[in-house]
Design a protein around this motif. Sequence first.
Motif, PDB file in Angstrom:
ATOM      1  N   GLN A   2       0.723  -1.592   0.118  1.00 13.16           N
ATOM      2  CA  GLN A   2       0.234  -0.095   0.366  1.00 13.16           C
ATOM      3  C   GLN A   2       1.221   1.324   0.442  1.00 13.16           C
ATOM      4  N   VAL A   4       1.374   5.212   0.664  1.00 12.33           N
ATOM      5  CA  VAL A   4       1.374   6.141   1.705  1.00 12.33           C
ATOM      6  C   VAL A   4       1.747   7.722   0.934  1.00 12.33           C
ATOM      7  N   HIS A  86       5.276  -1.281   3.582  1.00 13.84           N
ATOM      8  CA  HIS A  86       4.041   0.387   3.416  1.00 13.84           C
ATOM      9  C   HIS A  86       5.167   1.186   2.038  1.00 13.84           C
ATOM     10  N   SER A 142      -2.919   5.506  -7.045  1.00 11.20           N
ATOM     11  CA  SER A 142      -3.842   4.731  -6.406  1.00 11.20           C
ATOM     12  C   SER A 142      -2.546   5.162  -4.717  1.00 11.20           C
ATOM     13  N   CYS A 144      -3.307   4.273  -0.453  1.00  6.15           N
ATOM     14  CA  CYS A 144      -4.093   4.093   1.062  1.00  6.15           C
ATOM     15  C   CYS A 144      -4.352   4.959   1.984  1.00  6.15           C
ATOM     16  N   TRP A 145      -3.681   5.733   1.697  1.00  7.51           N
ATOM     17  CA  TRP A 145      -4.295   7.428   3.048  1.00  7.51           C
ATOM     18  C   TRP A 145      -2.531   8.918   2.466  1.00  7.51           C
ATOM     19  N   ILE A 163      -9.616   9.636  -1.076  1.00 13.21           N
ATOM     20  CA  ILE A 163      -8.417   9.560   0.001  1.00 13.21           C
ATOM     21  C   ILE A 163      -8.830  10.115   1.056  1.00 13.21           C
TER      22      ILE A 163
END
Length: 194
Positions: A2, A4, A86, A142, A144-145, A163
Amino acid sequence: MQSVYVDMDDVLCQTAQHFLTILERDFGIRFTFEQLTDFDVGQACELTVDEKQELYRIVHQGEELLNIPPIPGAVDVLQQWSAAGHEIVIVTGRPPDTYEPSVQWLNKHGVPHNRILIVDKYGRFAPDGSRCISLEALRNHSFCWAVEDSPIMAMYLASQMKIAVALLDRPWNRKDTSHQLVSRHNNWTEIARA
């Protein structure tokens, strides 16, 4: 893995405080951090167009960028996230010619990062698709956070890219940042807990 999204100025490094140091040192103008109630430092400090241009020219010089101290706790949290697997993507709205000193700053302070994206966040320079990308091109990535301080970008990430955004509390982002995907945090310890 993922990814960030992590902004650089006033999220990883104390850029606004450095702006204020330069303002006092080179212009003889004194403002406090809490007086920076507008994201545009020139507007917040009531600078003329010429003063603002000169301030931005000075602050974006390599030696000035390398002298900006990190935000307390930021590096530790990013090291934890990186160790947890991450991907850390540094996303900055700095001018494209600041790429090398920005990477040097990240390495100097041991900031883990997988890549750095220079994005024309505020319509200040022409994206070239390689060194600098547009906001539209950012939407192809893309995350995730996200961690941001800019009210404009926080709202863009939340409303346009859907997001979740950790907004690092700053005087310039205390209004017009209400969105269900935007949460306000006082420091990196709070961000890590979230």
